[in-house]
Structure formats: C-alpha cells, structure tokens
Design a protein around this motif. Structure first.
Motif, PDB file in Angstrom:
ATOM      1  N   HIS A   1       0.832  -5.380  -5.212  1.00  0.00           N
ATOM      2  CA  HIS A   1       0.829  -6.586  -4.397  1.00  0.00           C
ATOM      3  C   HIS A   1       2.039  -6.675  -3.485  1.00  0.00           C
ATOM      4  CE1 HIS A   1       3.561  -7.421  -7.717  1.00  0.00           C
ATOM      5  NE2 HIS A   1       4.122  -8.335  -6.942  1.00  0.00           N
ATOM      6  N   ALA A   2       3.125  -5.985  -3.809  1.00  0.00           N
ATOM      7  CA  ALA A   2       4.383  -6.123  -3.075  1.00  0.00           C
ATOM      8  C   ALA A   2       4.236  -5.577  -1.648  1.00  0.00           C
ATOM      9  CB  ALA A   2       5.509  -5.389  -3.795  1.00  0.00           C
ATOM     10  N   ALA A   3       4.956  -6.178  -0.736  1.00  0.00           N
ATOM     11  CA  ALA A   3       4.860  -5.765   0.667  1.00  0.00           C
ATOM     12  C   ALA A   3       5.232  -4.306   0.849  1.00  0.00           C
ATOM     13  CB  ALA A   3       5.747  -6.659   1.526  1.00  0.00           C
ATOM     14  N   VAL A   4       6.283  -3.850   0.163  1.00  0.00           N
ATOM     15  CA  VAL A   4       6.708  -2.463   0.322  1.00  0.00           C
ATOM     16  C   VAL A   4       5.645  -1.515  -0.242  1.00  0.00           C
ATOM     17  CG1 VAL A   4       8.030  -2.386  -1.857  1.00  0.00           C
ATOM     18  CG2 VAL A   4       8.651  -0.862   0.044  1.00  0.00           C
ATOM     19  N   SER A   5       4.954  -1.926  -1.304  1.00  0.00           N
ATOM     20  CA  SER A   5       3.876  -1.106  -1.867  1.00  0.00           C
ATOM     21  C   SER A   5       2.715  -1.000  -0.899  1.00  0.00           C
ATOM     22  CB  SER A   5       3.402  -1.704  -3.190  1.00  0.00           C
ATOM     23  OG  SER A   5       4.445  -1.769  -4.130  1.00  0.00           O
ATOM     24  N   ARG A   6       2.326  -2.131  -0.319  1.00  0.00           N
ATOM     25  CA  ARG A   6       1.206  -2.121   0.621  1.00  0.00           C
ATOM     26  C   ARG A   6       1.526  -1.262   1.840  1.00  0.00           C
ATOM     27  NH1 ARG A   6       0.882  -6.995   2.521  1.00  0.00           N
ATOM     28  NH2 ARG A   6       2.331  -8.134   1.178  1.00  0.00           N
ATOM     29  N   ALA A   7       2.749  -1.332   2.305  1.00  0.00           N
ATOM     30  CA  ALA A   7       3.146  -0.512   3.452  1.00  0.00           C
ATOM     31  C   ALA A   7       3.126   0.974   3.087  1.00  0.00           C
ATOM     32  CB  ALA A   7       4.534  -0.918   3.924  1.00  0.00           C
ATOM     33  N   SER A   8       3.607   1.286   1.897  1.00  0.00           N
ATOM     34  CA  SER A   8       3.636   2.677   1.451  1.00  0.00           C
ATOM     35  C   SER A   8       2.231   3.252   1.340  1.00  0.00           C
ATOM     36  CB  SER A   8       4.348   2.760   0.093  1.00  0.00           C
ATOM     37  OG  SER A   8       4.210   4.036  -0.477  1.00  0.00           O
ATOM     38  N   VAL A   9       1.339   2.528   0.685  1.00  0.00           N
ATOM     39  CA  VAL A   9      -0.023   3.011   0.491  1.00  0.00           C
ATOM     40  C   VAL A   9      -0.739   3.156   1.836  1.00  0.00           C
ATOM     41  CG1 VAL A   9      -2.285   2.405  -0.457  1.00  0.00           C
ATOM     42  CG2 VAL A   9      -0.222   2.133  -1.851  1.00  0.00           C
ATOM     43  N   ALA A  10      -0.583   2.174   2.714  1.00  0.00           N
ATOM     44  CA  ALA A  10      -1.258   2.232   4.011  1.00  0.00           C
ATOM     45  C   ALA A  10      -0.772   3.429   4.831  1.00  0.00           C
ATOM     46  CB  ALA A  10      -1.019   0.931   4.780  1.00  0.00           C
ATOM     47  N   THR A  11       0.515   3.707   4.776  1.00  0.00           N
ATOM     48  CA  THR A  11       1.070   4.825   5.541  1.00  0.00           C
ATOM     49  C   THR A  11       0.543   6.157   5.020  1.00  0.00           C
ATOM     50  OG1 THR A  11       3.072   3.547   5.987  1.00  0.00           O
ATOM     51  CG2 THR A  11       3.216   5.928   6.257  1.00  0.00           C
ATOM     52  N   ARG A  12       0.498   6.295   3.714  1.00  0.00           N
ATOM     53  CA  ARG A  12       0.001   7.525   3.107  1.00  0.00           C
ATOM     54  C   ARG A  12      -1.488   7.714   3.387  1.00  0.00           C
ATOM     55  NH1 ARG A  12       0.460   6.509  -2.500  1.00  0.00           N
ATOM     56  NH2 ARG A  12       2.696   6.562  -2.108  1.00  0.00           N
ATOM     57  N   GLU A  13      -2.261   6.650   3.238  1.00  0.00           N
ATOM     58  CA  GLU A  13      -3.701   6.749   3.492  1.00  0.00           C
ATOM     59  C   GLU A  13      -3.988   7.114   4.938  1.00  0.00           C
ATOM     60  OE1 GLU A  13      -5.494   3.125   2.200  1.00  0.00           O
ATOM     61  OE2 GLU A  13      -5.523   3.733   0.085  1.00  0.00           O
ATOM     62  N   GLU A  14      -3.189   6.585   5.846  1.00  0.00           N
ATOM     63  CA  GLU A  14      -3.386   6.912   7.260  1.00  0.00           C
ATOM     64  C   GLU A  14      -3.122   8.394   7.502  1.00  0.00           C
ATOM     65  OE1 GLU A  14      -4.113   6.944  11.271  1.00  0.00           O
ATOM     66  OE2 GLU A  14      -4.718   5.515   9.729  1.00  0.00           O
ATOM     67  N   PHE A  15      -2.097   8.946   6.866  1.00  0.00           N
ATOM     68  CA  PHE A  15      -1.830  10.380   7.014  1.00  0.00           C
ATOM     69  C   PHE A  15      -3.007  11.194   6.493  1.00  0.00           C
ATOM     70  CE2 PHE A  15      -0.503  14.509   5.554  1.00  0.00           C
ATOM     71  CZ  PHE A  15       0.264  14.985   6.608  1.00  0.00           C
ATOM     72  N   ILE A  16      -3.518  10.834   5.309  1.00  0.00           N
ATOM     73  CA  ILE A  16      -4.626  11.582   4.722  1.00  0.00           C
ATOM     74  C   ILE A  16      -5.861  11.493   5.606  1.00  0.00           C
ATOM     75  CG2 ILE A  16      -6.196  11.730   2.752  1.00  0.00           C
ATOM     76  CD1 ILE A  16      -3.823  10.856   0.987  1.00  0.00           C
ATOM     77  N   ARG A  17      -6.128  10.315   6.153  1.00  0.00           N
ATOM     78  CA  ARG A  17      -7.296  10.174   7.034  1.00  0.00           C
ATOM     79  C   ARG A  17      -7.157  11.072   8.261  1.00  0.00           C
ATOM     80  NH1 ARG A  17     -10.515   6.341   5.067  1.00  0.00           N
ATOM     81  NH2 ARG A  17      -9.557   4.725   3.769  1.00  0.00           N
ATOM     82  N   ARG A  18      -5.965  11.124   8.836  1.00  0.00           N
ATOM     83  CA  ARG A  18      -5.755  12.004   9.979  1.00  0.00           C
ATOM     84  C   ARG A  18      -5.928  13.464   9.587  1.00  0.00           C
ATOM     85  NH1 ARG A  18      -0.658  11.865  11.643  1.00  0.00           N
ATOM     86  NH2 ARG A  18       0.154  10.232  10.259  1.00  0.00           N
ATOM     87  N   ALA A  19      -5.439  13.814   8.378  1.00  0.00           N
ATOM     88  CA  ALA A  19      -5.574  15.203   7.910  1.00  0.00           C
ATOM     89  C   ALA A  19      -7.049  15.565   7.722  1.00  0.00           C
ATOM     90  CB  ALA A  19      -4.818  15.375   6.595  1.00  0.00           C
TER      91      ALA A  19
END
Length: 334
Positions: free
Chosen positions: A313-331
């Motif tokens: 739920h934490a803002a830093v967690s949401r930012a971390s997950v979103a950034t990683r998922e975006e990289f994987i989607r691009r890959a």
C-alpha cells in the motif's frame, strides 16, 4: 525516524538511513512474526514461506481460467535428479510469446517454484508471455553448485523446447528476486559461458550477489527487517560452507565476483536504500554499465528488503512495482 548506528559486526560501526515512515509498521510486523534465521528455525521459516507472503491471500495462478497451469519433470544437471518446472501459459494461445524464466527467492535456503510467481501471472493472463518457474535444490542440504546448475538446467530445457511451449526462443527474459536474483545473474553468466541459450533481458530484483561482506550495507542491519546481516551470513554459509568469503568461490554462485561482465543482456536492477544488498547491487549495476551493458537501476529511499511485497500500500512500494512492471512490459514488446 533518525539515522541508526550499529556496532559489533567484525568490530565495525555502520550507520543506516531511516526507513520510509509508511514502511515502519510492516518492518516491525516482520520482526515480530519471524525469528532469526538459524538451523533450528529454518524448518519453520520454510513452512512460513511456503504458505505465502504475510498479509497476502493465495494467488489464483489460473487468473479465473485465463492461464493454463502445468508442471513438468525435466532433466536436471548431469548426474543429478530431475527438476520440476511450473509452466504458466495463456489459455487463449496466440502464437509464440516471450518467456519469463522465474527463479524464486528465499535466501538460498527456502522457497519453491510457486514462491513469488503470482507477481507475473498478469503478463500471462494478458496473453503477453509464458512463465516458467524453476524448482531448484536448496542449501544447506544441497550446497553450491546445485542451485545455480538446477536453474541453468531448467533454462536449457525451456530453450530447447521453446516450440512446444509456445515460446519465441530469442525472447528469453530471466527474472529473480533476492537469492533468486543472484541465481538469475549467475545463470545468465553460465549461459554466456556455455554459449546457449541467448537471454534478451535480466531482471534482478534486490539480488543477493556477494558473499564477502566487504560493503557498508552488508554490515548495517542487525536484528532489523526480515533479512539482516546475520540472515545473510546464514544464507551464504549454507550455500558455500567454509569457502564463504574466501578465494575459491565461483562467480556463478556469487556474481559480484565475475571479472568480465561484457556481453550480458539488458538489465533491470532495484534495491531499497535500507537493505544489506544495496551496495553490491549498486556496484554490479555500475560495472555492467562500464562493460557496455544497458542498465536500468532504481534505489528506493527508505525501502528494506522485500518492502514492496510486505507493504504494497505504501507510496514507495507502488512506485517500485509500477516501474518494474513497466520495464518488463517493454521487454516483452521488444
């Protein structure tokens, strides 16, 4: 929260950054729920990890019927037992897809092929990937090189059977978390050394890379978070025994020891600023970049090891997950 100073490990004093305030309750809950890692507590910790991440319900790997779930027994390393692969494929097959080859975490001593794999189910449910998750032998019962050789054997079988699995063989993305991140890095080095298969991307999530305990961050946590310097000593000693920290450790077991990082695939790495692996991750990312590898590196201020799972739920967690998922989607789309 003020900066914290710790004294006593190898006679050295270290200071750590503060935890993100939103993460503090989760960090305290982990400390209360899990005892320090030791020979005596290992069975309980293995059981706890098998039951899933605290605070998260069971994951429907079928995504309500959109994902086909299969398990295969495939050949292990030469002279070793077969290994089990968990294979997640889109139920609506639309031709060859990239493969996410998943290696679970657990400090080299715990976890199984289902640990953490639920994170990648959405990519399969959307029809964008096949996920293959490997069950490798665990230390201390099976020390190095068993874990990394199992991971490579599973990758080798996956690549050789790409057509049957509906995988585009030139689009292999290796992903690992914590110990799985270290094993992913080691498996990638093995694949380069053995010239097969070719890996397009490696995603190393807070990876466990260095057994030598020479960095500031490897000494700065004592009794805090779910993975402190004492847990780290236990994990590496379970894997390497008396060789830990000495000259006779393979870079496939501890990738930070690799002298040549050239020719490796595009890499994503992340870490919290308050975790023991922080400095070895930052150093490995810089060395990859110096070797000509494209690297996406993210350090999340105030994050401890596994913060994004423990406090989603934490803002830093949401930012971390979103950034990683975006990289994987691009890959997956490359």
């Amino acid at each position: 929260m003020a900066d914290q100073t710790t004294t006593g490990f190898l006679g050295r004093t270290t200071t750590r950054p503060p935890f993100d305030p939103e993460l503090v309750p989760a960090e305290e809950a982990i400390r209360d729920a899990l005892p320090p890692l030791s020979d005596e507590t290992l069975p309980m910790i293995r059981q706890a990890l098998a039951e899933g991440v605290p605070g998260m319900g069971p994951v429907d790997l079928t995504a309500r019927g959109r994902v086909r779930v299969e398990e295969r027994e495939v050949p292990g390393p030469e002279g070793a037992p077969d290994i089990t692969l968990l294979i997640l494929s889109p139920a609506d097959d639309r031709g060859p897809k990239p493969c996410i080859y998943h290696i679970h975490g657990g400090g080299m001593v715990a976890g199984d092929r289902r640990t953490g794999v639920g994170t990648f189910v959405p990519f399969v449910a959307e029809g964008g990937a096949v996920v293959v998750s490997v069950e490798y032998r665990l230390a201390p019962e099976h020390p190095d090189p068993a874990p990394v050789e199992d991971c490579y054997a599973g990758l080798l079988w996956t690549a050789k059977n790409a057509d049957e699995l509906g995988i585009a063989p030139e689009r292999l993305i290796i992903v690992g978390t914590s110990a799985g991140g270290g094993l992913a890095a080691g498996t990638t080095l093995l694949a380069r050394h053995r010239a097969f298969p070719k890996i397009s991307h490696q995603v190393l999530i807070c990876p466990m890379l260095d057994d030598r305990f020479e960095t500031h961050s490897s000494r700065m946590l004592d009794g805090e978070t779910g993975w402190d310097r004492n847990s780290n000593v236990f994990g590496w000693t379970s894997l390497l025994g008396v060789r830990r920290g000495g000259p006779d450790v393979s870079p496939y077991a501890a990738p930070a020891r690799a002298e040549d990082l050239s020719g490796l695939p595009r890499t994503y790495m992340d870490t919290g600023s308050v975790e023991v692996f922080r400095d070895e991750i930052l150093t490995y990312a810089c060395r990859l970049s110096e070797a000509g590898v494209n690297v996406d590196l993210h350090m999340w201020g105030g994050g401890f090891h596994g913060f994004d799972l423990a406090a989603g739920h934490a803002a830093v967690s949401r930012a971390s997950v979103a950034t990683r998922e975006e990289f994987i989607r691009r890959a997956l789309e490359d």
